[in-house]
Design an enzyme around this catalytic site. Sequence first.
Site, PDB file in Angstrom:
ATOM      1  N   LYS A  76       0.793  -1.321   0.114  1.00 37.80           N
ATOM      2  CA  LYS A  76      -0.070  -0.008  -0.190  1.00 37.80           C
ATOM      3  C   LYS A  76       0.722   1.293  -0.028  1.00 37.80           C
ATOM      4  O   LYS A  76       0.394   2.295   0.356  1.00 37.80           O
ATOM      5  CB  LYS A  76      -1.083   0.212   1.385  1.00 37.80           C
ATOM      6  CG  LYS A  76      -1.967  -1.176   1.419  1.00 37.80           C
ATOM      7  CD  LYS A  76      -2.287  -1.764   0.028  1.00 37.80           C
ATOM      8  CE  LYS A  76      -3.330  -1.298  -0.689  1.00 37.80           C
ATOM      9  NZ  LYS A  76      -3.631  -1.802  -1.887  1.00 37.80           N
ATOM     10  N   LYS A 111       8.292  -7.348  -9.083  1.00 36.90           N
ATOM     11  CA  LYS A 111       7.461  -6.663  -7.880  1.00 36.90           C
ATOM     12  C   LYS A 111       7.744  -7.584  -6.570  1.00 36.90           C
ATOM     13  O   LYS A 111       7.734  -8.766  -6.529  1.00 36.90           O
ATOM     14  CB  LYS A 111       6.057  -6.348  -7.895  1.00 36.90           C
ATOM     15  CG  LYS A 111       5.401  -6.255  -6.771  1.00 36.90           C
ATOM     16  CD  LYS A 111       3.742  -6.232  -6.865  1.00 36.90           C
ATOM     17  CE  LYS A 111       2.921  -6.395  -5.590  1.00 36.90           C
ATOM     18  NZ  LYS A 111       1.230  -5.883  -6.172  1.00 36.90           N
ATOM     19  N   THR A 112       8.093  -6.915  -5.404  1.00 35.33           N
ATOM     20  CA  THR A 112       8.205  -7.666  -4.009  1.00 35.33           C
ATOM     21  C   THR A 112       7.646  -6.749  -2.886  1.00 35.33           C
ATOM     22  O   THR A 112       8.030  -5.610  -2.925  1.00 35.33           O
ATOM     23  CB  THR A 112       9.524  -8.187  -3.855  1.00 35.33           C
ATOM     24  OG1 THR A 112       9.546  -8.863  -2.619  1.00 35.33           O
ATOM     25  CG2 THR A 112      10.486  -6.948  -3.583  1.00 35.33           C
ATOM     26  N   HIS A 113       7.235  -7.523  -1.994  1.00 31.74           N
ATOM     27  CA  HIS A 113       6.740  -6.653  -0.739  1.00 31.74           C
ATOM     28  C   HIS A 113       7.623  -7.407   0.498  1.00 31.74           C
ATOM     29  O   HIS A 113       7.490  -7.004   1.561  1.00 31.74           O
ATOM     30  CB  HIS A 113       5.429  -7.102  -0.369  1.00 31.74           C
ATOM     31  CG  HIS A 113       4.431  -6.339  -1.177  1.00 31.74           C
ATOM     32  ND1 HIS A 113       4.594  -4.941  -1.558  1.00 31.74           N
ATOM     33  CD2 HIS A 113       3.134  -6.556  -1.431  1.00 31.74           C
ATOM     34  CE1 HIS A 113       3.502  -4.519  -2.255  1.00 31.74           C
ATOM     35  NE2 HIS A 113       2.838  -5.375  -2.185  1.00 31.74           N
ATOM     36  N   ARG A 163       5.946   4.765   2.033  1.00 40.04           N
ATOM     37  CA  ARG A 163       4.887   6.033   2.386  1.00 40.04           C
ATOM     38  C   ARG A 163       4.753   6.171   3.764  1.00 40.04           C
ATOM     39  O   ARG A 163       5.028   4.904   4.520  1.00 40.04           O
ATOM     40  CB  ARG A 163       3.498   5.153   1.647  1.00 40.04           C
ATOM     41  CG  ARG A 163       2.323   6.193   1.757  1.00 40.04           C
ATOM     42  CD  ARG A 163       1.180   5.653   1.220  1.00 40.04           C
ATOM     43  NE  ARG A 163       0.173   6.416   0.995  1.00 40.04           N
ATOM     44  CZ  ARG A 163      -1.088   6.085   0.363  1.00 40.04           C
ATOM     45  NH1 ARG A 163      -1.223   4.598   0.158  1.00 40.04           N
ATOM     46  NH2 ARG A 163      -2.107   6.782   0.343  1.00 40.04           N
ATOM     47  N   SER A 186      -4.989   2.615   4.208  1.00 43.54           N
ATOM     48  CA  SER A 186      -4.940   2.014   3.067  1.00 43.54           C
ATOM     49  C   SER A 186      -5.108   0.453   3.118  1.00 43.54           C
ATOM     50  O   SER A 186      -5.913  -0.201   2.452  1.00 43.54           O
ATOM     51  CB  SER A 186      -3.719   2.294   2.110  1.00 43.54           C
ATOM     52  OG  SER A 186      -3.946   1.755   0.747  1.00 43.54           O
ATOM     53  N   PHE A 233      -7.557  -2.378   2.278  1.00 39.11           N
ATOM     54  CA  PHE A 233      -7.261  -3.559   1.103  1.00 39.11           C
ATOM     55  C   PHE A 233      -7.477  -4.833   1.914  1.00 39.11           C
ATOM     56  O   PHE A 233      -7.683  -5.926   0.899  1.00 39.11           O
ATOM     57  CB  PHE A 233      -5.615  -3.438   0.796  1.00 39.11           C
ATOM     58  CG  PHE A 233      -5.035  -4.240  -0.286  1.00 39.11           C
ATOM     59  CD1 PHE A 233      -5.869  -4.301  -1.278  1.00 39.11           C
ATOM     60  CD2 PHE A 233      -4.155  -5.125   0.002  1.00 39.11           C
ATOM     61  CE1 PHE A 233      -5.405  -4.967  -2.500  1.00 39.11           C
ATOM     62  CE2 PHE A 233      -3.721  -5.912  -0.911  1.00 39.11           C
ATOM     63  CZ  PHE A 233      -4.270  -5.904  -2.234  1.00 39.11           C
ATOM     64  N   TYR A 292       6.254   8.140  -1.330  1.00 36.64           N
ATOM     65  CA  TYR A 292       5.046   8.477  -1.976  1.00 36.64           C
ATOM     66  C   TYR A 292       4.565  10.088  -1.803  1.00 36.64           C
ATOM     67  O   TYR A 292       4.140  10.437  -2.676  1.00 36.64           O
ATOM     68  CB  TYR A 292       4.046   7.399  -1.342  1.00 36.64           C
ATOM     69  CG  TYR A 292       2.424   7.600  -1.678  1.00 36.64           C
ATOM     70  CD1 TYR A 292       2.158   6.817  -2.565  1.00 36.64           C
ATOM     71  CD2 TYR A 292       1.824   8.628  -1.140  1.00 36.64           C
ATOM     72  CE1 TYR A 292       0.737   6.980  -2.970  1.00 36.64           C
ATOM     73  CE2 TYR A 292       0.323   8.936  -1.553  1.00 36.64           C
ATOM     74  CZ  TYR A 292      -0.082   7.945  -2.500  1.00 36.64           C
ATOM     75  OH  TYR A 292      -1.338   8.040  -2.969  1.00 36.64           O
TER      76      TYR A 292
HETATM   77  P1  A3P Z   1      -5.109   4.592  -1.029  1.00 37.17           P
HETATM   78  O1  A3P Z   1      -5.784   3.080  -0.547  1.00 37.17           O
HETATM   79  O2  A3P Z   1      -4.683   5.336   0.126  1.00 37.17           O
HETATM   80  O3  A3P Z   1      -6.046   5.161  -2.003  1.00 37.17           O
HETATM   81  P2  A3P Z   1      -0.015  -0.121  -3.868  1.00 37.17           P
HETATM   82  O4  A3P Z   1      -0.169  -0.331  -5.026  1.00 37.17           O
HETATM   83  O5  A3P Z   1       1.403  -0.271  -3.040  1.00 37.17           O
HETATM   84  O6  A3P Z   1      -0.684  -1.546  -3.182  1.00 37.17           O
HETATM   85  O7  A3P Z   1      -0.629   1.115  -3.313  1.00 37.17           O
HETATM   86  C1  A3P Z   1      -1.898   1.307  -3.278  1.00 37.17           C
HETATM   87  C2  A3P Z   1      -2.056   2.660  -2.922  1.00 37.17           C
HETATM   88  O8  A3P Z   1      -1.583   3.611  -3.925  1.00 37.17           O
HETATM   89  C3  A3P Z   1      -3.795   3.252  -2.915  1.00 37.17           C
HETATM   90  O9  A3P Z   1      -3.776   4.081  -1.955  1.00 37.17           O
HETATM   91  C4  A3P Z   1      -3.750   3.706  -4.349  1.00 37.17           C
HETATM   92  O10 A3P Z   1      -5.245   4.602  -4.542  1.00 37.17           O
HETATM   93  C5  A3P Z   1      -2.376   4.530  -4.228  1.00 37.17           C
HETATM   94  N1  A3P Z   1      -2.094   4.785  -5.785  1.00 37.17           N
HETATM   95  C6  A3P Z   1      -2.331   3.929  -6.694  1.00 37.17           C
HETATM   96  N2  A3P Z   1      -2.212   4.323  -7.778  1.00 37.17           N
HETATM   97  C7  A3P Z   1      -1.722   5.962  -7.693  1.00 37.17           C
HETATM   98  C8  A3P Z   1      -1.298   7.214  -8.370  1.00 37.17           C
HETATM   99  N3  A3P Z   1      -1.245   7.079  -9.651  1.00 37.17           N
HETATM  100  N4  A3P Z   1      -1.241   8.364  -7.562  1.00 37.17           N
HETATM  101  C9  A3P Z   1      -1.423   8.078  -6.334  1.00 37.17           C
HETATM  102  N5  A3P Z   1      -1.858   7.141  -5.389  1.00 37.17           N
HETATM  103  C10 A3P Z   1      -1.899   5.933  -6.338  1.00 37.17           C
END
Ligand code: A3P
Length: 295
Positions: A48, A106-108, A130, A138, A142, A193
Site C-alpha cells: 500500500k 515486484k516484491t513486498h 509511504r 490503506s 485492502f 509516496y
Molecule cells: P489508497 O488506498 O490510500 O488510495 P500499492 O500499489 O502499493 O498497493 O498502493 C496502493 C495505494 O496507492 C492506494 O492508496 C492507491 O489508491 C494508491 N495509488 C495507486 N496509484 C496511484 C497514483 N497514480 N497516484 C496516487 N496514488 C496512487
Amino acid sequence: MELNENILRRQLVDVHGVPLFWSIAEEWAQVETFQAKQDDLLIATYPKSGTTWVSEIVDMLYNDGDVEKCKRDTIFNRVPFMELIIPGKANGVAQLIKMPSPRLVKTHLPVQLLPKTFWESGCKIIYVARNAKDVAVSYYYFYQMAKMHPEPGTWDEFLEKFVAGEVAFGSWYDHVKGWWEKKKSHPILYLFYEDMKEDPKRELEKVTQFLGKEVSEEVVDRILHHTSFQEMQKNPTSNYKMMPTSDMDHSVSPFMRKGIAGDWKNHFTVAQNERFDEEYAEKMKESTLLFRMEI
Ligand code: A3P
C-alpha cells in the site's frame, strides 16, 4: 483446484519471523531460490505504499511512453509479484521464469527475506515508502477487499495489529528501516509516496536518471498523464478490476481508493493518534528516516 474457502481468509504463517500468506510459507523454497538477473529491475515496497503507481511509471519508461504497449496486459502480469504463490491462482516465480528479459519484478518482502541472487546479480532496485498512518488506513481497506488476507476486524483492532507488525509482510517500521539501511551498500533508489504526490515530475526525473534513460519532454508529459491517479483509476490494466471478484472485491473498497496523502486524519481518533505517535517515536528513534504525514 481447491475451493476458495480453503485458500482465502486464512491465518498468516511465520516465515523467518515475518507473517506471510500461508501458501507463500508452504512454497517458500521456490521463493528463496529465485534466480534474479543483472538486468532485472526490482520494485520493492511495503504493501500500500505506491507499488502499482511506480510499476506503471517504470513500464511506461521501458516502453518509451507508448500507452498502447502498456495496455498490452494487466499490471500484475507486466510486473509480476515474485513471492505471490497461491494454489490455482498465482505463482510469481513461475511467471517470471517464463518472462523475457529485461524483467520488472515486484516484491513486498522485507530486505532480510529477499532471495540472495538479487544481491549477487547487482540488479537495480527501486524502493517506495509511504508514511505509516496512510499505509495503515490503506491496508485496512485492502484487507477488506483482497481476500487472501485474514479478516481485518475493526479499524481499532487492525491498527493494533499493524503497529505490532502482525499483518502480511510484517512490521512497516522494520521494512522501511531495513531497506533504508541496505541503500548504503546496494544501488537502491529510495522514493517517498508523499514526494511523488507533491511533485510527480521531479520524482519521475529521479527514476529516469536512475535507469539511465533519456526521454523527451513530450514523453515525460505523457507518462505523467497516464500515471496520474485519475487515469490509473479508470485504466482496467492498472486498476486491478481484471482480478476475479472472489479474490478482490472492488465493491467493498476499490483498489484505487483515494490516492492522497493525509487520509489518515479521516480515520484516526485523537486517542489512536496519540498512542500511535508515542509508539512511532520509540520504534523509529534510531533511524535517520523522515516521513511526512501530510503534504
Ligand atoms: P489508497 O488506498 O490510500 O488510495 P500499492 O500499489 O502499493 O498497493 O498502493 C496502493 C495505494 O496507492 C492506494 O492508496 C492507491 O489508491 C494508491 N495509488 C495507486 N496509484 C496511484 C497514483 N497514480 N497516484 C496516487 N496514488 C496512487
